[in-house]
Design an enzyme around this catalytic site. Sequence first.
Site, short mmCIF file in Angstrom:
data_model
loop_
_atom_site.label_atom_id
_atom_site.label_comp_id
_atom_site.label_asym_id
_atom_site.label_seq_id
_atom_site.Cartn_x
_atom_site.Cartn_y
_atom_site.Cartn_z
CG ASP A 89 -2.27 0.51 1.00
OD1 ASP A 89 -2.36 1.63 0.44
OD2 ASP A 89 -3.24 -0.16 1.37
CG ASP A 190 -4.66 5.81 0.81
OD1 ASP A 190 -5.52 4.94 1.01
OD2 ASP A 190 -4.65 6.90 1.40
CD GLU A 249 -8.75 4.47 -1.76
OE1 GLU A 249 -9.64 4.16 -0.98
OE2 GLU A 249 -7.87 5.31 -1.48
CG HIS A 322 -9.07 -0.97 4.50
ND1 HIS A 322 -8.78 -1.05 3.14
CD2 HIS A 322 -8.69 0.26 4.89
CE1 HIS A 322 -8.24 0.10 2.76
NE2 HIS A 322 -8.18 0.91 3.80
CG ASP A 323 -11.48 2.41 3.55
OD1 ASP A 323 -10.99 2.35 4.69
OD2 ASP A 323 -10.87 2.83 2.55
O1 TEU Z 1 -9.60 5.81 1.74
C1 TEU Z 1 -10.04 6.85 0.93
C2 TEU Z 1 -11.46 7.29 1.03
O2 TEU Z 1 -11.76 8.36 0.57
C3 TEU Z 1 -12.56 6.54 1.66
O3 TEU Z 1 -12.78 5.30 1.15
C4 TEU Z 1 -12.38 6.60 3.15
O4 TEU Z 1 -12.30 5.33 3.67
C5 TEU Z 1 -13.48 7.32 3.84
O5 TEU Z 1 -14.41 6.40 4.27
C6 TEU Z 1 -14.16 8.41 3.11
O6 TEU Z 1 -15.29 8.83 3.84
C7 TEU Z 1 -8.23 5.60 1.88
C8 TEU Z 1 -7.97 4.39 2.74
O7 TEU Z 1 -8.45 3.26 2.10
C9 TEU Z 1 -8.56 4.63 4.09
O8 TEU Z 1 -8.47 3.52 4.92
C10 TEU Z 1 -7.85 5.80 4.70
O9 TEU Z 1 -8.45 6.15 5.90
C11 TEU Z 1 -7.85 7.02 3.78
O10 TEU Z 1 -7.56 6.70 2.42
C12 TEU Z 1 -6.78 7.99 4.23
O11 TEU Z 1 -5.51 7.44 3.99
#
Ligand code: TEU
Length: 561
Positions: A89, A190, A249, A322-323
Amino acid sequence: MVYQIYPRSFADSDGDGIGDLGGIAQRLGHIHALGVDVIWLSPVYRSPQVDNGYDISDYRDIDPLFGTLAQFDELLTEVHRLGMKLVMDLVVNHTSDEHPWFVESRSSREHPKRDWYVWRDAREGAEPNNWASFFSGSAWTWDDTTGQYYLHLFDRRQPDLNWENPEVRKAVHDTMSWWLDRGVDGFRMDVINFISKVDGLPDARPVPGQRFVSALDRFADGPRVHDYLAEMRREVFGSRDAEFITVGEMPGVTTEQARLYTDPARGELDMVFQFEHMSIEQAPNDKYVFAGLDLVALKKSLHRWQAALADAGWNSLYWNNHDQPRVVSRFGDDSPEYWAASAKALGTVLHGMRGTPFVYQGEELGMTNFPFRSAQDFVDLEAVNYHRGVLDGGGDAAAALAGLAHFSRDNARTPMQWEPGPNAGFTTGEPWLAVNPNHSWLNAAAQVDDGDSVFAHYRALIRLRHELPVLVDGDLTPLWEEDPQIWAYVRRTAGTALLVVANCGRDRRTVDVGPEWLTAELVLGNLAGTPAAIESTGLHLGGWDARIYVKGRQSYPNQVR
Ligand code: TEU
């Protein structure tokens, strides 16, 4: 296909309640048995863990929570020995505020690293603009030492790097090269479409009643992002012979932009994670408000992406990471009767499409959302901040709790369910986040040797992709797009046609697939007793029944059910 590991929640080898590299090494057999090609590891770098490792304070070391660099090297060797690849990542839109770069940057306005981050004067005694942080409140934090604000699209402890500065870009390239020299096979990047902000950082369009507003159009797919990615490709990968994997992403990315990012002729990225299907049942201005699930909208969204990247570019395919909440609880039916069938059906429609499938740890078992009850159950800072924001604003606390239970990122982060025993076999200590009580029956041990399990179905889907070129190359034509319950499409190459069909509901349905499919063979079904051929009276589908039929081959060598 790619399997995502969230190390914190995967397997704990030292009993501190937090997953680690040693735990991953012990469980590689599970991943290998699934048929995985590539592992993507969520961040294991040194980090204060404010955002579970998405806040990095040293890009070239492993956080002691997870292990050591020597353990990492051993893990990488073992992954390669098993014939798999490993993708890291790369979190470089921002660092941790404890990264030495930021510590130096904030030390004085004259410091050479001042310009490595985004510093601005106050505007009329307040924030420089009206941008909201993704984690609630303003995207700016005041720094007393030097009397300026710094930008952070996420938490205040995740300051944004200034990509306009060539030294920053060079530092990122050097970091990437350092990991490639160690032997890693690529990067998941990311929020990489956020690195170029609109010049002048103008206000986002105001929203009545909101002081800080979502400013996606001020930094998503910004003015120089394509230049930066092309430069990265040249500088980091240009002189290397091996094949590497790059996934960007990209919240808010459009199909037009995704084509540009992933067109091989332009040399930027292999694929992107788009988010359109992840917000389909969320209210436009509040991701924690359930706005009703419309299957037709969900199908059309994914089909639109299939069409848009049909002849240039490449899709990634995912339900979970994971989100995101667990897909079987989100778009499926996690009641006892339909849990397994709906988990398999959703896997089937996703893996049947064109693109690279991603499976998030536990998805291959049909892991569900957690039965959250109170605000104290949530640990993710996004959830905690959201809850506080609603309470501070005098909002509806019960509604906020219901929204969090449904959509919270913690749903994805509960420990991996290995066994029925204590803590699901995840740790011998106290797990950092509660284990889902359903691990007593929903666990890997119960599934890996059971030919009817969700795991077996995912393994079959992955095997099919390795065996049937039509799954990789075939074009995709949606069927019955306006049907609110049937998800179906045809994949076709010159010699072969594949019918993927799923009944995304409890009620039985019969669909008329037409005479051309009467000679087709069933290659995969998700319910016991699925007939081998389609009957002339139509395709009779039970609740959450999903099938894949193939046509255009005399015999199909490896029939799997
Ligand atoms: O996530 C980016 C993102 O914009 C979203 O998916 C985020 O999880 C959030 O819910 C928006 O409301 C990435 C990573 O996957 C996430 O885990 C991190 O927290 C984020 O970037 C910051 O690095």
